[in-house]
Scaffold this motif. Sequence first.
Motif, short mmCIF file in Angstrom:
data_model
loop_
_atom_site.label_atom_id
_atom_site.label_comp_id
_atom_site.label_asym_id
_atom_site.label_seq_id
_atom_site.Cartn_x
_atom_site.Cartn_y
_atom_site.Cartn_z
N ALA A 117 0.83 -1.43 -0.16
CA ALA A 117 -0.21 -0.08 -0.05
C ALA A 117 0.78 1.45 -0.09
O ALA A 117 2.29 1.15 0.37
N ALA A 118 0.60 1.99 -0.77
CA ALA A 118 1.02 3.09 -0.72
C ALA A 118 1.14 4.53 0.48
O ALA A 118 -0.10 4.27 1.01
N ALA A 119 2.73 4.60 1.44
CA ALA A 119 2.96 5.42 2.43
C ALA A 119 2.78 6.34 2.30
O ALA A 119 2.77 7.14 0.90
N THR A 120 3.21 7.23 3.18
CA THR A 120 2.52 9.13 2.93
C THR A 120 3.23 9.28 4.92
O THR A 120 3.33 10.48 4.99
N PRO A 121 5.00 9.47 4.38
CA PRO A 121 5.38 9.83 5.00
C PRO A 121 5.51 11.10 4.76
O PRO A 121 5.85 11.63 3.95
N PRO A 122 6.43 11.95 6.48
CA PRO A 122 6.54 13.96 6.10
C PRO A 122 7.94 13.47 5.08
O PRO A 122 9.19 12.49 4.88
N GLY A 123 8.38 14.88 4.49
CA GLY A 123 9.15 14.97 4.21
C GLY A 123 9.79 14.46 2.40
O GLY A 123 11.25 14.32 2.34
N VAL A 124 9.04 13.30 1.88
CA VAL A 124 9.30 12.17 0.67
C VAL A 124 8.73 13.35 -0.34
O VAL A 124 9.22 12.76 -1.59
N ASP A 125 8.31 14.31 -0.86
CA ASP A 125 7.43 15.05 -1.30
C ASP A 125 8.94 16.12 -2.40
O ASP A 125 10.01 16.22 -2.44
N ALA A 126 8.91 16.23 -3.48
CA ALA A 126 9.78 16.77 -4.00
C ALA A 126 9.37 18.20 -4.37
O ALA A 126 8.93 18.82 -3.47
N GLU A 127 10.70 18.59 -4.78
CA GLU A 127 11.26 20.07 -4.19
C GLU A 127 11.34 20.82 -5.13
O GLU A 127 11.99 20.73 -6.16
N ALA A 128 10.86 21.94 -5.82
CA ALA A 128 10.61 22.78 -6.84
C ALA A 128 11.94 23.41 -6.71
O ALA A 128 12.60 23.64 -5.23
N GLY A 129 12.53 23.03 -8.17
CA GLY A 129 14.20 23.65 -8.17
C GLY A 129 15.24 22.92 -7.43
O GLY A 129 17.01 23.70 -7.39
N LYS A 130 15.64 21.65 -7.15
CA LYS A 130 16.17 21.54 -6.88
C LYS A 130 15.91 19.87 -7.45
O LYS A 130 15.03 19.44 -8.07
N PRO A 131 17.43 19.14 -6.79
CA PRO A 131 17.04 17.66 -8.21
C PRO A 131 16.69 16.81 -7.54
O PRO A 131 15.57 16.72 -6.85
N VAL A 132 16.54 15.91 -8.35
CA VAL A 132 15.10 14.49 -7.83
C VAL A 132 15.50 14.15 -6.78
O VAL A 132 16.53 14.04 -6.12
#
Length: 301
Positions: A117-132
């Motif tokens: 199942a898809a997990a949603t921990p904090p701080g894993v999302d993409a950040e604009a203007g930064k590398p993958v």
Amino acid sequence: MSPSNEPRLSKAERTAQAREKARIIREQQLKKEKRNKLLLIWGVVVAAVLVVAIVVWSIMASNAQNAPIPDSGATPANANIHGGVILTKDGVQAQKASQVNTATLPAQPTAAPSQGAAATPPGVDAEAGKPVKVVAYVDFICPVCKNFEDTYGSLLDQDVKDGKITVEYRPIGLLDSRSTTNYSSRAAAAAACVLDVSPDKYPAYFKALFAQQPAEGSAGLTNDQLIKIAQDVGAKDISQCVNDRTFRPFVKNTTMEATATGVVGTPTIFVDGKQFGAGADASTQFPDMVNKAIAAKAAKK
């Protein structure tokens, strides 16, 4: 007087002399047997004392390793409050030490979510203007994590070096039950010790722990072995940090946060917020998923 001129002993005298020699030999033999018997007894006593001492030491060491871990404690320098160590093209990203407390975490789920199942921990999302951003939850006794590192570690290293991605490792103690000494948490805490005093040696220590991974169900590496590996990669001495269990609360907090936010196994990997092996990308190979994210970032520039 020459021997030839000495008076010849009588038969009775020769018999008495032989008996005396036999008596002396017998007494010497009895003394030797008594001495050997005493040595044997003392040897058994000493061995028994040593066995008792080893058992007591083992019990004390086991109790120390398995003693309750405090709910709050410091993070190591260069780690975030989610347990993350971020590797960039310039090395480990510097971060200030902070504090963690399990009382501030989300409530633990009453039932485990289904595997995959898809997990949603904090701080894993993409950040604009930064590398993958690649975020990886790993456990140092997890064979699948070792296989992931063996398979994709060099790929990630190269993409980090090229500035295309950052990799944030979050070691957790999810598989403590797979060893007799809570090895998962001990190894993660030892890695945190290296991070705290020798951040430049963290990547090498991370890889060395997987290279020397113990079998599931074993006691795992000892504290002395974890300390020795740090020495071997050139890190500063972490003996006191490891033996004092300095960062075990930090690992406890990271592990509890991971499970509370949906991480049910290791490795659990995110690429710009999308979980590898789950959702729409479930059938996508990991290198393709990373390359797709890199291309998407490049298209936005």
